[in-house]
Structures are given as structure tokens and as C-alpha cells.
Write a protein that holds these residues in place. Sequence first.
Motif, PDB file in Angstrom:
ATOM      1  N   GLU A 136       7.003  -7.319 -29.947  1.00  0.00           N
ATOM      2  CA  GLU A 136       8.398  -7.198 -29.531  1.00  0.00           C
ATOM      3  C   GLU A 136       8.524  -7.324 -28.019  1.00  0.00           C
ATOM      4  O   GLU A 136       9.419  -8.011 -27.501  1.00  0.00           O
ATOM      5  CB  GLU A 136       8.978  -5.859 -29.985  1.00  0.00           C
ATOM      6  CG  GLU A 136      10.429  -5.684 -29.583  1.00  0.00           C
ATOM      7  CD  GLU A 136      10.987  -4.324 -29.957  1.00  0.00           C
ATOM      8  OE1 GLU A 136      12.023  -3.946 -29.366  1.00  0.00           O
ATOM      9  OE2 GLU A 136      10.404  -3.641 -30.808  1.00  0.00           O
ATOM     10  N   SER A 137       7.617  -6.678 -27.291  1.00  0.00           N
ATOM     11  CA  SER A 137       7.620  -6.761 -25.836  1.00  0.00           C
ATOM     12  C   SER A 137       7.439  -8.198 -25.373  1.00  0.00           C
ATOM     13  O   SER A 137       8.119  -8.666 -24.451  1.00  0.00           O
ATOM     14  CB  SER A 137       6.513  -5.872 -25.258  1.00  0.00           C
ATOM     15  OG  SER A 137       6.446  -5.985 -23.860  1.00  0.00           O
ATOM     16  N   PHE A 138       6.517  -8.912 -26.020  1.00  0.00           N
ATOM     17  CA  PHE A 138       6.279 -10.311 -25.671  1.00  0.00           C
ATOM     18  C   PHE A 138       7.542 -11.147 -25.892  1.00  0.00           C
ATOM     19  O   PHE A 138       7.922 -11.960 -25.040  1.00  0.00           O
ATOM     20  CB  PHE A 138       5.121 -10.874 -26.501  1.00  0.00           C
ATOM     21  CG  PHE A 138       4.966 -12.362 -26.381  1.00  0.00           C
ATOM     22  CD1 PHE A 138       4.336 -12.927 -25.289  1.00  0.00           C
ATOM     23  CD2 PHE A 138       5.472 -13.206 -27.367  1.00  0.00           C
ATOM     24  CE1 PHE A 138       4.214 -14.309 -25.169  1.00  0.00           C
ATOM     25  CE2 PHE A 138       5.351 -14.586 -27.264  1.00  0.00           C
ATOM     26  CZ  PHE A 138       4.719 -15.138 -26.159  1.00  0.00           C
ATOM     27  N   VAL A 139       8.197 -10.957 -27.025  1.00  0.00           N
ATOM     28  CA  VAL A 139       9.401 -11.731 -27.337  1.00  0.00           C
ATOM     29  C   VAL A 139      10.512 -11.424 -26.345  1.00  0.00           C
ATOM     30  O   VAL A 139      11.176 -12.335 -25.824  1.00  0.00           O
ATOM     31  CB  VAL A 139       9.865 -11.453 -28.777  1.00  0.00           C
ATOM     32  CG1 VAL A 139      11.260 -12.027 -29.014  1.00  0.00           C
ATOM     33  CG2 VAL A 139       8.877 -12.037 -29.778  1.00  0.00           C
ATOM     34  N   LEU A 140      10.749 -10.145 -26.045  1.00  0.00           N
ATOM     35  CA  LEU A 140      11.798  -9.781 -25.103  1.00  0.00           C
ATOM     36  C   LEU A 140      11.531 -10.370 -23.723  1.00  0.00           C
ATOM     37  O   LEU A 140      12.443 -10.873 -23.056  1.00  0.00           O
ATOM     38  CB  LEU A 140      11.917  -8.256 -25.013  1.00  0.00           C
ATOM     39  CG  LEU A 140      12.461  -7.546 -26.249  1.00  0.00           C
ATOM     40  CD1 LEU A 140      12.371  -6.037 -26.070  1.00  0.00           C
ATOM     41  CD2 LEU A 140      13.902  -7.955 -26.524  1.00  0.00           C
ATOM     42  N   LEU A 214      12.279 -13.203 -36.103  1.00  0.00           N
ATOM     43  CA  LEU A 214      11.064 -13.884 -35.655  1.00  0.00           C
ATOM     44  C   LEU A 214       9.866 -13.174 -36.274  1.00  0.00           C
ATOM     45  O   LEU A 214       9.730 -11.954 -36.155  1.00  0.00           O
ATOM     46  CB  LEU A 214      10.971 -13.850 -34.128  1.00  0.00           C
ATOM     47  CG  LEU A 214      12.012 -14.680 -33.368  1.00  0.00           C
ATOM     48  CD1 LEU A 214      11.861 -14.451 -31.865  1.00  0.00           C
ATOM     49  CD2 LEU A 214      11.879 -16.164 -33.691  1.00  0.00           C
ATOM     50  N   TYR A 215       8.999 -13.930 -36.937  1.00  0.00           N
ATOM     51  CA  TYR A 215       7.851 -13.336 -37.603  1.00  0.00           C
ATOM     52  C   TYR A 215       6.617 -14.185 -37.348  1.00  0.00           C
ATOM     53  O   TYR A 215       6.691 -15.239 -36.702  1.00  0.00           O
ATOM     54  CB  TYR A 215       8.128 -13.153 -39.097  1.00  0.00           C
ATOM     55  CG  TYR A 215       8.111 -14.425 -39.934  1.00  0.00           C
ATOM     56  CD1 TYR A 215       7.250 -14.543 -41.024  1.00  0.00           C
ATOM     57  CD2 TYR A 215       8.960 -15.507 -39.662  1.00  0.00           C
ATOM     58  CE1 TYR A 215       7.232 -15.698 -41.798  1.00  0.00           C
ATOM     59  CE2 TYR A 215       8.954 -16.650 -40.438  1.00  0.00           C
ATOM     60  CZ  TYR A 215       8.079 -16.741 -41.505  1.00  0.00           C
ATOM     61  OH  TYR A 215       8.061 -17.885 -42.277  1.00  0.00           O
ATOM     62  N   THR A 216       5.455 -13.738 -37.832  1.00  0.00           N
ATOM     63  CA  THR A 216       4.199 -14.421 -37.508  1.00  0.00           C
ATOM     64  C   THR A 216       3.839 -15.512 -38.505  1.00  0.00           C
ATOM     65  O   THR A 216       2.742 -16.060 -38.441  1.00  0.00           O
ATOM     66  CB  THR A 216       3.038 -13.407 -37.422  1.00  0.00           C
ATOM     67  OG1 THR A 216       2.891 -12.746 -38.687  1.00  0.00           O
ATOM     68  CG2 THR A 216       3.298 -12.378 -36.335  1.00  0.00           C
ATOM     69  N   GLY A 217       4.746 -15.822 -39.414  1.00  0.00           N
ATOM     70  CA  GLY A 217       4.509 -16.924 -40.340  1.00  0.00           C
ATOM     71  C   GLY A 217       4.711 -18.270 -39.662  1.00  0.00           C
ATOM     72  O   GLY A 217       4.896 -18.368 -38.444  1.00  0.00           O
ATOM     73  N   PRO A 231       9.332 -18.726 -37.118  1.00  0.00           N
ATOM     74  CA  PRO A 231       8.069 -18.315 -36.502  1.00  0.00           C
ATOM     75  C   PRO A 231       8.273 -17.906 -35.042  1.00  0.00           C
ATOM     76  O   PRO A 231       9.123 -18.477 -34.341  1.00  0.00           O
ATOM     77  CB  PRO A 231       7.205 -19.581 -36.586  1.00  0.00           C
ATOM     78  CG  PRO A 231       7.848 -20.430 -37.631  1.00  0.00           C
ATOM     79  CD  PRO A 231       9.311 -20.124 -37.573  1.00  0.00           C
ATOM     80  N   VAL A 232       7.502 -16.948 -34.586  1.00  0.00           N
ATOM     81  CA  VAL A 232       7.546 -16.568 -33.176  1.00  0.00           C
ATOM     82  C   VAL A 232       7.254 -17.773 -32.293  1.00  0.00           C
ATOM     83  O   VAL A 232       7.801 -17.911 -31.193  1.00  0.00           O
ATOM     84  CB  VAL A 232       6.542 -15.431 -32.896  1.00  0.00           C
ATOM     85  CG1 VAL A 232       6.436 -15.147 -31.402  1.00  0.00           C
ATOM     86  CG2 VAL A 232       6.952 -14.158 -33.629  1.00  0.00           C
TER      87      VAL A 232
END
Length: 245
Positions: A136-140, A214-217, A231-232
Motif C-alpha cells: 500500500e505504501s508503495f502504491v501511494l 490493485l492486486y498482485t495478479g 495488476p499493480v
Amino acid sequence: MPEAVGRTDPQRRARFLDAYVQSLIDRDVRQLSEIQRKGELRRLVRLLAARNGTLIAAGSLESELGLSRPTIARYLQALEEIFLVKRIPGWSRNLGTRATATPKLFFVDSGIAAQEVGTDARSLLRPAGQFGPLLESFVLSELARQLTWSRHQAELSHYRDRDRYEVDAILESRQGQIVAIEVKAASTVGTDDFRALRRLADRLDDDFIAGIVLYTGTTTLPFGPKLRAMPVSSLWEVASVRRSP
């Protein structure tokens, strides 16, 4: 951080990250603020890393650090000014409410956050580990960076209502249009992962442009009108468009 990624040996990378944070405290923070006891500031950084991606108020840290609320607020401001952490406000249609809402804090560099809490590649795979908050931190952080050069001007915030429905990121244009983003540290997505997004969509009606999980798929999936799982990696990958000859 390229300097850290370039160090393939885990121990060298860890030493670099520790030295980098200490250098920020010793040099940059002291230039910006009258910090007398560096040890307290170092403890605050580690405590914030453990709460990465959560709501942070200066008052909630008083008992754990033994510092006054004004001192903690000053330390938080200094850490934000050197771009170690970033706080984003709670979203509300009421600008006054937004200004007083508890902000969410995240580390600008998720690698530093991982180092501060002693997380490595193996421990990320453990149940109830740090993978979720770090992702979450990475995405933000990535959203905040991309907003600086995006053609569309938007403000970044988070959403939490009185019934505890939460959305990790809200992107709001100056016209009041909303894109809402949830982050899920898993390779599969279900309808329950869109509960908060659907609630927000019902509230905003036409101002709700899209809700994204956003997910890791690896696949983009529809979950109803204006709702998608993506996907992320879509944050930095651009899908190729096939043009007709």
C-alpha cells in the motif's frame, strides 16, 4: 531507490539504508528544525515504519515515545520536509472537515520502511506480515509521484467513513470527479473487495469515474459498472494498442 537496488548483497543494502536514514537525521533534519535529541527522532522513524500506511496523529504517539504532542508534531513535519514520509488527508466533500481529518502516513520509499521493520523477501511471504502495508505504501508513493507530471491535476487523499468503510486512495480532480483505488496484497480478487468502492460510488453518483482494486495478479477483470481489478504493475506498464493498418 537506485543506490539500494544496485547493492545486490542484502547486508550491504541494509547498511546503506540504515546509513541513509541516519544521514538524513544528522544533516537535513537538523538544518530544518531544532532537534536536540537525535535518538528520539530515530525511535520515531522506526515506530512510524511499524505503522506504515495507517492513520497517524501526534497524540497517539505520546505515550510510546514519552514526548509532548507539539514535539512529535514538529518531528513529523521535519520528516515530511525531507521527503522521508508523506501524509495524505482524509477525504471529504467538506474542505473544513478534510483539513481536520486524521491523515494517513506512508514512507516515500518502501525499501526504507521494510528495512526499518526488519523485513526481508522471505518474511514478506509470512501470513499477517508486512507485505500488505508495504505494498500500500508503495502504491501511494507511486501515485503521489505520478501526480506531479500527470496531465490531469488531482489531489491525493484517503477515505474512511463513520461505518469504517475505507478506501486506500482517492484521486479527486478540481471538478470534483473521483477515481478511488484499493490495494490488495493477494493474487486473487472477489466481490467483497469492492464493498467500500461500491459504497463510495453510490454516494458520488456521476462524479464517481472509476473504482479500482490493485492486486498482485496479472489480469484486468471487470466487477461491475466502473469497477475493475487491475495488476499493480499497471501503475508503470502501458498496454500496447494494436492499430488497424
